[in-house]
Design an enzyme around this catalytic site. Structure first.
Site, PDB file in Angstrom:
ATOM      1  N   HIS A 165      15.147 -11.113  40.502  1.00 14.52           N
ATOM      2  CA  HIS A 165      16.037  -9.979  40.206  1.00 14.52           C
ATOM      3  C   HIS A 165      17.139  -9.811  41.248  1.00 14.52           C
ATOM      4  O   HIS A 165      18.124  -9.124  41.004  1.00 14.52           O
ATOM      5  CB  HIS A 165      15.225  -8.683  40.121  1.00 14.52           C
ATOM      6  CG  HIS A 165      14.373  -8.613  38.897  1.00 14.52           C
ATOM      7  ND1 HIS A 165      14.721  -7.868  37.785  1.00 14.52           N
ATOM      8  CD2 HIS A 165      13.213  -9.228  38.572  1.00 14.52           C
ATOM      9  CE1 HIS A 165      13.795  -8.011  36.848  1.00 14.52           C
ATOM     10  NE2 HIS A 165      12.864  -8.835  37.301  1.00 14.52           N
ATOM     11  N   ASP A 362      24.213  -7.472  45.436  1.00  9.03           N
ATOM     12  CA  ASP A 362      23.256  -6.936  44.474  1.00  9.03           C
ATOM     13  C   ASP A 362      22.983  -8.003  43.436  1.00  9.03           C
ATOM     14  O   ASP A 362      23.910  -8.689  42.990  1.00  9.03           O
ATOM     15  CB  ASP A 362      23.849  -5.690  43.787  1.00  9.03           C
ATOM     16  CG  ASP A 362      22.819  -4.600  43.584  1.00  9.03           C
ATOM     17  OD1 ASP A 362      21.642  -4.939  43.373  1.00  9.03           O
ATOM     18  OD2 ASP A 362      23.201  -3.419  43.633  1.00  9.03           O
TER      19      ASP A 362
END
Ligand code: ADQ
Length: 455
Positions: A165, A362
Site C-alpha cells: 500500500h 504517499d
C-alpha cells in the site's frame, strides 16, 4: 450489483493483513480497505486473517475465529515482546520510514528484524492449517514481506498475492537497509506482486533484478487503489444537509474553507503545509480574514518518538500562525487531533473550496480521491496535491506542488482560492469520472483476477 450469487464456483479468498477489521464496525466507520474488500468479495467465501489488535503474554498459536455469513475473521493476539519488535519496531520504525524515502528516520535493530520474521513465521504457521488447496491468498502491506516465503516453507502450494500500500523507493535507497536483500528475495515467493504506481513497479522490478530474482520481476504490476466514489458522494450529499455541517458552515461566516485530513504522520508533510499556509497569509494579503484552514489530524502511533516530536512541532506552528495573524473575530488555522467520523469529514470536504493534500511521499492517498468525490458537481472546489502522492498521475486536474516548498504551496493556494468556477469545473469533471471508473471494487477485482491467473 446483481443479486446472483456465484459463491460455490469461486475460489475462497484469504485476506491476510496486519490488522483485521472489527466485524462489528460496518459501513461509515470501517476503514477504506475493509469497505473496499467487503464489497468486492461479497459473493465469495472469504477468510480475513491477522493480528487482533490485542497483546497477550505470548503470541497465540491458533487464531480466534468469528463467522459473519460468508466471511470468517481469524485473529491472533501478539505477545508483548513480538508486538514491540515486529509492529512498533521493524514495521513502524524501520520499514515505514525507509519505504517513504526517509532513511534518516529509520532505526535498525537486529532483534526487531528477528521479531518481525518471527511474527511472519507465526502467522504462516497459524494460517497454513486453515488453508484449502484452491484458496487464493492475498497478503497486504509492508508488515508481511516474508509471509509468502514462510507459507511456502509450511508446504503451501496455493496462489499467493502481495499488495504494497505504501511506496517502494529506488533500489539504491532500499538496499541501504540492513537485510533488505532478504526481504526482496522473500517477495519472489508471491505469484502476484502489486504496488500502487508505475514508478513503484519500476523500482521494485529493479530491486528484484538486482537481487537475482529476474523472473519474479515479471510478476510485479501496478494496481492503483481507489475509493467507493459513489458511496462517498452520497455520504457528502447527506452530510451537507445535516446539523453538524450546518453549524460548521455558520462558524465560517462566509469565509472560504481550505481543508486538510491526514493521520498525524511525518510522511504527510504537515509542518511544510502549515508553513505554506503561513506564507499565503504573509504574501497574499487579500486572503487575510477571508479564508479559514481546517486541519484534521488524529494522532497515530503516539508511542513512537518521531510522532511525539512532530506533534510538538505542529502545536508550535499553529500557535505561531494564529498568534501572528488572528483577528478578534478570525482564527486562520483550526487544528484538531481527534478523529472525526467519515460522514462528518465528507460533509466538511464538500463545504471546502480547497482540498489541501501535500504528503512528502504517499503510496496513493485516498483523501485526495475522497475530496474529489465529495464535491458539488455544480460548484466544485479545487485540489492542491503533492506531486509525490501516488494519486497525482490519476488526478491531472489538481494543482500539483512540491510539498517541500512552502512558497509553492502558498502560490497554489492563492491560485485555488481565486480560481473561476469554469476552470474549477473543467479541472474537476474528468477527475470525478476517473474516480468513479477506477474505484475500490475495480481495484480488488483486477488484483483477484491476476491472482486467479487471468490478469
Ligand atoms: P494512509 O497512510 O492511512 O493509508 P490515506 O490513503 O490517505 O492514508 O487513507 C487514509 C484513510 O483514513 C482515508 O479514507 C481518510 O478519509 C481516513 N482518514 C484520514 N484522516 C482521518 C481523520 N482525521 N478522521 C477520520 N478518517 C480519517 C495507506 C497508505 C496510502 C494508501 C492507503 C490505501 O499510506 O498511501 O493510499 O494505505 O492503500
Amino acid at each position: 450489483m446483481t443479486g446472483q450469487h456465484k459463491g460455490p464456483d469461486l475460489n475462497r479468498l484469504i485476506i491476510v493483513a496486519n490488522r483485521v477489521p472489527n466485524p462489528r464496525e460496518r459501513g461509515a466507520t470501517a476503514g477504506g480497505l475493509a469497505v473496499a474488500l467487503r464489497e468486492a468479495i461479497a459473493h465469495r467465501q472469504a477468510l480475513w486473517f491477522g493480528w487482533s489488535g490485542q497483546t497477550a503474554e505470548a503470541t497465540a498459536a491458533a487464531p480466534a475465529e468469528t463467522r459473519q455469513g460468508r466471511l470468517t475473521y481469524a485473529t491472533l493476539d501478539l505477545g508483548e515482546e513480538d508486538y514491540r519488535r515486529y509492529y512498533r519496531g521493524f514495521a513502524n520504525a524501520t520499514l515505514w520510514p525507509t519505504l517513504h524515502y526517509r532513511l534518516g528516520l529509520a532505526q535498525f535493530s537486529r532483534e526487531d528484524y528477528i521479531g518481525y520474521r518471527k511474527v511472519n513465521a507465526a502467522f504462516a504457521a497459524a494460517l497454513a492449517p486453515l488453508l484449502r488447496p484452491s484458496d487464493l491468498v492475498w497478503a497486504h502491506d509492508f508488515h508481511l514481506f516474508p509471509l509468502g516465503s514462510e507459507l511456502r516453507r509450511q508446504g503451501c502450494r496455493q496462489r499467493l498475492g502481495f499488495f504494497l500500500h505504501v511506496p517502494f523507493p529506488p533500489y539504491g535507497l532500499f538496499s541501504a537497509l540492513p537485510r533488505s536483500g532478504e526481504l526482496i528475495t522473500d517477495l519472489a515467493a508471491y505469484d502476484v506482486i502489486g504496488v500502487q504506481t508505475e514508478d513503484d513497479a519500476a523500482n521494485l522490478r529493479a530491486a528484484l533484478i538486482a537481487e537475482n530474482q529476474p523472473e519474479a520481476a515479471t510478476r510485479v504490476a501496478a494496481y492503483p487503489i481507489g475509493i467507493n466514489a459513489e458511496g462517498f458522494t452520497a455520504l457528502a450529499e447527506r452530510a451537507i444537509l445535516g446539523q453538524e455541517t450546518a453549524r460548521f458552515r455558520q462558524s465560517l461566516v462566509g469565509r472560504a474553507l481550505v481543508i486538510g485530513v491526514d493521520r498525524l504522520d511525518y510522511t504527510k508533510g504537515l509542518p511544510q503545509r502549515f508553513c505554506g499556509y503561513g506564507q499565503l497569509l504573509a504574501r497574499f494579503r487579500q486572503h487575510l480574514s477571508r479564508v479559514t484552514y481546517l486541519q484534521v489530524a488524529p494522532v497515530s502511533r503516539g508511542d513512537v518518538a518521531e510522532y511525539r516530536s512532530l506533534r510538538k512541532e505542529l502545536d508550535e506552528w499553529v500557535g505561531r500562525i494564529n498568534g501572528q495573524q488572528a483577528e478578534p473575530d478570525w482564527v486562520p488555522l483550526r487544528y484538531m487531533t481527534r478523529a472525526v467520523s467519515r460522514p462528518t469529514l465528507a460533509g466538511f470536504m464538500r463545504l471546502a473550496r480547497v482540498g489541501l493534500v501535500t504528503p512528502l511521499r504517499d503510496g496513493m492517498n485516498l483523501v485526495a480521491k475522497e475530496y474529489v468525490a465529495a464535491q458539488d458537481p455544480e460548484d466544485p472546489g479545487a485540489l492542491v496535491l503533492s506531486r509525490f502522492a501516488g494519486a497525482a498521475p490519476q488526478l491531472p486536474g489538481a494543482l500539483l506542488v512540491n510539498p517541500l516548498d512552502p512558497d509553492e504551496i502558498a502560490e497554489a493556494l492563492d491560485q485555488a482560492l481565486t480560481m473561476p468556477r469554469e476552470e474549477r469545473l473543467a479541472r474537476w469533471r474528468p477527475m470525478a469520472e476517473e474516480g468513479r471508473a477506477s474505484g475500490a471494487r475495480a481495484w480488488c477485482l483486477s488484483f483477484i483476477a491476476a491472482l486467479e491467473g487471468g490478469g
